[in-house]
Scaffold this active site. Structure first.
Site, PDB file in Angstrom:
ATOM      1  N   ARG A  88      16.160 141.902  29.860  1.00 13.67           N
ATOM      2  CA  ARG A  88      16.918 142.195  28.617  1.00 13.67           C
ATOM      3  C   ARG A  88      18.430 142.108  28.808  1.00 13.67           C
ATOM      4  NH1 ARG A  88      12.821 146.164  28.153  1.00 13.67           N
ATOM      5  NH2 ARG A  88      11.182 145.380  26.799  1.00 13.67           N
ATOM      6  N   LYS A 140      28.658 131.811  24.307  1.00 10.17           N
ATOM      7  CA  LYS A 140      27.492 131.143  23.728  1.00 10.17           C
ATOM      8  C   LYS A 140      26.634 130.619  24.870  1.00 10.17           C
ATOM      9  CE  LYS A 140      28.957 129.273  19.266  1.00 10.17           C
ATOM     10  NZ  LYS A 140      29.235 128.015  18.540  1.00 10.17           N
ATOM     11  N   GLU A 167      36.946 117.785  23.967  1.00 13.80           N
ATOM     12  CA  GLU A 167      37.024 119.169  23.470  1.00 13.80           C
ATOM     13  C   GLU A 167      38.485 119.659  23.479  1.00 13.80           C
ATOM     14  OE1 GLU A 167      34.526 120.538  22.029  1.00 13.80           O
ATOM     15  OE2 GLU A 167      32.641 120.243  23.112  1.00 13.80           O
ATOM     16  N   LYS A 207      40.715 129.027  22.369  1.00 11.72           N
ATOM     17  CA  LYS A 207      39.331 129.472  22.136  1.00 11.72           C
ATOM     18  C   LYS A 207      39.251 130.997  22.134  1.00 11.72           C
ATOM     19  CE  LYS A 207      34.554 128.601  23.000  1.00 11.72           C
ATOM     20  NZ  LYS A 207      33.520 127.781  23.589  1.00 11.72           N
ATOM     21  N   GLU A 228      30.426 133.808  15.240  1.00 11.80           N
ATOM     22  CA  GLU A 228      30.485 132.641  14.353  1.00 11.80           C
ATOM     23  C   GLU A 228      30.057 132.937  12.911  1.00 11.80           C
ATOM     24  OE1 GLU A 228      29.735 128.794  16.257  1.00 11.80           O
ATOM     25  OE2 GLU A 228      28.676 128.228  14.430  1.00 11.80           O
ATOM     26  N   ARG A 233      35.123 131.027  13.828  1.00 11.05           N
ATOM     27  CA  ARG A 233      34.600 130.287  14.985  1.00 11.05           C
ATOM     28  C   ARG A 233      33.964 128.962  14.582  1.00 11.05           C
ATOM     29  NH1 ARG A 233      31.764 132.556  20.514  1.00 11.05           N
ATOM     30  NH2 ARG A 233      31.606 130.512  21.489  1.00 11.05           N
ATOM     31  N   ASN A 269      33.585 123.929  15.731  1.00 10.49           N
ATOM     32  CA  ASN A 269      32.530 122.924  15.608  1.00 10.49           C
ATOM     33  C   ASN A 269      33.032 121.619  14.998  1.00 10.49           C
ATOM     34  OD1 ASN A 269      30.594 124.658  16.680  1.00 10.49           O
ATOM     35  ND2 ASN A 269      30.204 125.591  14.683  1.00 10.49           N
ATOM     36  N   HIS A 325      31.176 118.379  15.514  1.00  8.53           N
ATOM     37  CA  HIS A 325      29.906 118.726  16.157  1.00  8.53           C
ATOM     38  C   HIS A 325      28.669 118.455  15.291  1.00  8.53           C
ATOM     39  CE1 HIS A 325      32.372 120.404  19.272  1.00  8.53           C
ATOM     40  NE2 HIS A 325      31.367 120.975  19.897  1.00  8.53           N
ATOM     41  N   HIS A 382      26.384 116.373  17.377  1.00  5.72           N
ATOM     42  CA  HIS A 382      25.051 116.793  17.836  1.00  5.72           C
ATOM     43  C   HIS A 382      23.986 115.813  17.364  1.00  5.72           C
ATOM     44  CE1 HIS A 382      26.028 121.352  18.612  1.00  5.72           C
ATOM     45  NE2 HIS A 382      26.465 120.564  19.561  1.00  5.72           N
ATOM     46  N   HIS A 401      27.687 115.129  25.642  1.00  8.22           N
ATOM     47  CA  HIS A 401      28.213 115.980  24.572  1.00  8.22           C
ATOM     48  C   HIS A 401      29.661 115.624  24.199  1.00  8.22           C
ATOM     49  CE1 HIS A 401      28.673 119.582  22.129  1.00  8.22           C
ATOM     50  NE2 HIS A 401      29.786 119.856  22.795  1.00  8.22           N
TER      51      HIS A 401
HETATM   52  P1  NAD Z   1      27.057 118.885  32.513  1.00  5.20           P
HETATM   53  O1  NAD Z   1      26.953 120.298  32.862  1.00  5.20           O
HETATM   54  O2  NAD Z   1      25.795 118.119  32.345  1.00  5.20           O
HETATM   55  O3  NAD Z   1      27.967 118.159  33.588  1.00  5.20           O
HETATM   56  C1  NAD Z   1      28.136 116.750  33.479  1.00  5.20           C
HETATM   57  C2  NAD Z   1      27.749 116.062  34.795  1.00  5.20           C
HETATM   58  O4  NAD Z   1      28.761 116.313  35.757  1.00  5.20           O
HETATM   59  C3  NAD Z   1      26.443 116.585  35.414  1.00  5.20           C
HETATM   60  O5  NAD Z   1      25.755 115.505  35.952  1.00  5.20           O
HETATM   61  C4  NAD Z   1      26.931 117.496  36.528  1.00  5.20           C
HETATM   62  O6  NAD Z   1      26.018 117.586  37.591  1.00  5.20           O
HETATM   63  C5  NAD Z   1      28.186 116.798  36.967  1.00  5.20           C
HETATM   64  N1  NAD Z   1      29.213 117.633  37.590  1.00  5.20           N
HETATM   65  C6  NAD Z   1      29.576 118.905  37.250  1.00  5.20           C
HETATM   66  N2  NAD Z   1      30.642 119.281  37.949  1.00  5.20           N
HETATM   67  C7  NAD Z   1      30.961 118.252  38.755  1.00  5.20           C
HETATM   68  C8  NAD Z   1      31.995 118.035  39.689  1.00  5.20           C
HETATM   69  N3  NAD Z   1      32.958 118.937  39.887  1.00  5.20           N
HETATM   70  N4  NAD Z   1      32.036 116.861  40.343  1.00  5.20           N
HETATM   71  C9  NAD Z   1      31.085 115.908  40.094  1.00  5.20           C
HETATM   72  N5  NAD Z   1      30.104 116.039  39.205  1.00  5.20           N
HETATM   73  C10 NAD Z   1      30.048 117.202  38.538  1.00  5.20           C
HETATM   74  O7  NAD Z   1      27.876 118.666  31.152  1.00  5.20           O
HETATM   75  P2  NAD Z   1      29.277 119.233  30.625  1.00  5.20           P
HETATM   76  O8  NAD Z   1      29.955 118.068  30.007  1.00  5.20           O
HETATM   77  O9  NAD Z   1      29.988 120.030  31.629  1.00  5.20           O
HETATM   78  O10 NAD Z   1      28.808 120.245  29.483  1.00  5.20           O
HETATM   79  C11 NAD Z   1      28.097 119.790  28.354  1.00  5.20           C
HETATM   80  C12 NAD Z   1      27.198 120.904  27.874  1.00  5.20           C
HETATM   81  O11 NAD Z   1      27.998 122.012  27.476  1.00  5.20           O
HETATM   82  C13 NAD Z   1      26.353 120.535  26.679  1.00  5.20           C
HETATM   83  O12 NAD Z   1      25.035 120.976  26.867  1.00  5.20           O
HETATM   84  C14 NAD Z   1      27.010 121.277  25.532  1.00  5.20           C
HETATM   85  O13 NAD Z   1      26.099 121.583  24.509  1.00  5.20           O
HETATM   86  C15 NAD Z   1      27.539 122.490  26.228  1.00  5.20           C
HETATM   87  N6  NAD Z   1      28.661 123.150  25.543  1.00  5.20           N
HETATM   88  C16 NAD Z   1      28.574 124.489  25.354  1.00  5.20           C
HETATM   89  C17 NAD Z   1      29.627 125.156  24.752  1.00  5.20           C
HETATM   90  C18 NAD Z   1      29.555 126.651  24.610  1.00  5.20           C
HETATM   91  O14 NAD Z   1      30.434 127.215  23.945  1.00  5.20           O
HETATM   92  N7  NAD Z   1      28.613 127.316  25.235  1.00  5.20           N
HETATM   93  C19 NAD Z   1      30.768 124.468  24.334  1.00  5.20           C
HETATM   94  C20 NAD Z   1      30.822 123.096  24.563  1.00  5.20           C
HETATM   95  C21 NAD Z   1      29.754 122.443  25.175  1.00  5.20           C
HETATM   96  N1  GLY Z   2      31.969 124.966  21.145  1.00  2.00           N
HETATM   97  C1  GLY Z   2      31.825 125.779  19.984  1.00  2.00           C
HETATM   98  C2  GLY Z   2      31.951 127.246  20.233  1.00  2.00           C
HETATM   99  O1  GLY Z   2      32.094 127.704  21.335  1.00  2.00           O
HETATM  100  O2  GLY Z   2      31.900 127.998  19.313  1.00  2.00           O
END
Ligand code: NAD
Ligand code: GLY
Length: 351
Positions: free
Chosen positions: A121, A143, A185, A221, A231, A235, A239, A242, A246, A258
Site C-alpha cells: 500500500r 505521476k 519536453e 514543473k 491534475e 497541471r 499535457n 500530449h 499519445h 514519447h
Molecule cells: P526511457 O526510460 O525508455 O529511456 C529511453 C532509452 O534510453 C531507454 O532505452 C533507456 O534504457 C535508455 N537510457 C536511459 N538512460 C540512459 C543513459 N544515461 N545512457 C544511455 N541510455 C540510456 O524513456 P524516457 O524518454 O526517459 O521516458 C519516456 C517515458 O516517460 C514515457 O513512458 C512517458 O510516458 C514517461 N513520462 C512520464 C512523465 C511523468 O510525469 N511521470 C512525464 C513525461 C514522460
Molecule cells: N507530463 C505531464 C505531467 O507531469 O503532468
C-alpha cells in the site's frame, strides 16, 4: 556545484541537480530516510552503465541493496514488468520502512514509482533520472504509471518521490535521439510557461547549459505541481502536445518514443489551434522552427481518423469531453474542452 529545487506537494521533496551525483547519491538519500534497505530498479541498458556506481554509493552510506533489471523500452512499461517488480520486492522481503530507487529514464521512474506506490500500500521511492527527459520532466511531479493495451499510462497513481537526484553527467551516454526526447519536453515548458526560456532555447546550445536547463524545467514543473498536484486544473497545461502525441505513440506500437511523439503533437496541436482560431498567427511557425532547430520531427504518417480513434482512449478524456491544450501566445497556454465531434474536428485541422 549542486543545485537544489524544492517541490511543494502532498509530501514535499527536493530535486538535486549536478554532475557526478550518482557517486554521492547514497549520502543524499541517507539524509532523507532512516531506512537502510533499498531495491534498485533499473533497465537493461542503464544497468551496465550506472548501477554499480549507485550500488557502491548506497553501500558506502550503510545501505543494503538488491537490484532488479528489466528489459529496456516503452513496450515493457506494462503490467507484466510491473508485476515482476512487485514479486521481486516481496521475494526480497522489503518492508514498509524500506525504499525503491528508480535508476533510468521515464519508463523506469514511472514503473518503479508505481510499484513503490502499490507495494504494501505504498513505500518510499527515490528517483535517479538518467535521461534528459526524466530529469527535466518525468521524475518530478509524482505521476507513476504503466501502459495498458488500450493506451498510455492507463494504470497508475499519484505518488511523490522522497527525493530526486539528477546527475547530468549521465546524459553523456544518451543516443542523440533520446537526448532530443528531453528537448521536446523542455520546449514544451518554454512554450506553455516561459517565453524567455523558449527564446533562450532558440539561441543557446542546450548541451552547454545542462544543469541550468534541467533546473528551469524542474522549477516550471514544480510551480504547476504545487498548485495542482492531481491534475484538476493547471497541471493539464503540462499535457500540451500530449493528446495527439499519445495517439501517435499508440498508433506506432510505441516505436515512436514519447518525446518525439510530443514534439509532433505540439506541431499538430498548434496547427489545429491556429486554424480553429485559438492561437494567433505565427504560433505554428514558431513551434515548427523550434523542432527543426533541435532535430525533432514535425509530422507523422497517421490519418486524422487514426489519431482520433487512438485519442478517444486517452485518460485526459472526462465522460464525453476531452481537454486539449492550446497556446494563447508563446509562453502562455490554456485548455479547451472539446466534445468528441470537436476532437474529430481538432484532429482533422491538425494535419
Ligand atoms: P526511457 O526510460 O525508455 O529511456 C529511453 C532509452 O534510453 C531507454 O532505452 C533507456 O534504457 C535508455 N537510457 C536511459 N538512460 C540512459 C543513459 N544515461 N545512457 C544511455 N541510455 C540510456 O524513456 P524516457 O524518454 O526517459 O521516458 C519516456 C517515458 O516517460 C514515457 O513512458 C512517458 O510516458 C514517461 N513520462 C512520464 C512523465 C511523468 O510525469 N511521470 C512525464 C513525461 C514522460
Ligand atoms: N507530463 C505531464 C505531467 O507531469 O503532468
Amino acid at each position: 556545484m549542486m543545485e537544489r529545487v524544492y517541490v511543494r506537494a502532498s509530501r514535499d521533496y527536493d530535486v538535486l541537480i549536478g554532475a557526478g551525483l550518482l557517486d554521492t547519491c547514497g549520502g543524499e538519500i541517507a539524509a532523507v530516510t532512516a531506512s537502510r534497505r533499498c531495491a534498485l530498479v533499473t533497465d537493461s541498458t542503464v544497468a551496465p552503465l550506472y548501477a554499480r556506481r549507485v550500488e557502491a554509493s548506497l553501500r558506502k552510506a550503510g545501505m543494503d541493496v538488491c537490484t532488479y533489471v528489466f528489459p529496456a523500452g516503452e513496450q515493457n512499461k506494462n503490467l507484466t514488468t510491473y508485476g515482476a517488480i512487485l514479486e521481486f520486492l516481496a521475494e526480497q522481503k522489503l518492508t514498509r520502512s524500506d525504499f525503491v530507487a528508480a535508476l533510468g529514464g521515464g519508463v523506469t521512474g514511472d514503473m518503479a514509482g508505481f510499484a513503490a506506490a502499490t507495494y504494501q500500500r505504498g513505500i518510499d521511492y527515490i528517483q535517479l533520472p538518467t535521461t534528459f527527459l526524466a530529469a527535466s520532466d518525468s521524475s518530478v511531479g509524482g505521476k507513476t504509471a504503466v501502459d495498458l493495451a488500450a493506451g498510455k499510462n492507463l494504470a497508475g497513481a499519484f505518488w511523490p518521490p522522497r527525493l530526486v537526484v539528477c546527475d547530468c553527467g549521465a546524459f553523456s551516454t544518451l543516443p542523440p535521439d533520446t537526448f532530443a526526447d528531453g528537448v521536446a519536453e523542455t520546449l514544451k515548458h518554454g512554450l506553455i510557461a516561459d517565453r524567455d526560456f523558449f527564446d533562450f532555447l532558440m539561441k543557446e546550445p542546450i548541451r552547454d547549459h545542462l544543469p541550468a536547463v534541467v533546473k528551469r524545467n524542474v522549477e516550471i514543473k514544480a510551480a504547476v505541481v504545487a498548485e495542482d498536484e492531481r491534475e484538476q486544473g493547471k497541471r493539464k497545461l503540462l499535457n500540451f502536445g500530449h493528446t495527439l502525441g499519445h495517439a501517435i505513440e499508440k498508433c506506432s506500437g510505441y516505436a515512436v518514443p514519447h518525446g518525439h511523439a510530443v514534439a509532433i503533437g505540439m506541431v499538430l496541436a498548434s496547427r489545429a489551434a491556429e486554424r480553429l482560431g485559438y492561437s494567433p498567427g505565427g504560433t505554428l511557425a514558431a513551434v515548427i522552427a523550434a523542432n527543426v532547430r533541435h532535430n525533432l520531427p514535425i509530422k507523422c504518417s497517421y490519418t486524422a481518423t487514426e489519431l482520433y480513434d487512438a485519442a478517444t482512449g486517452d485518460k485526459k478524456r472526462r465522460g464525453g469531453t476531452i481537454d486539449v491544450v492550446v497556446l494563447e501566445e508563446i509562453g502562455r497556454a490554456r485548455t479547451v474542452e472539446l466534445d468528441m465531434e470537436g476532437l474529430r474536428a481538432f484532429a482533422e485541422a491538425a494535419l
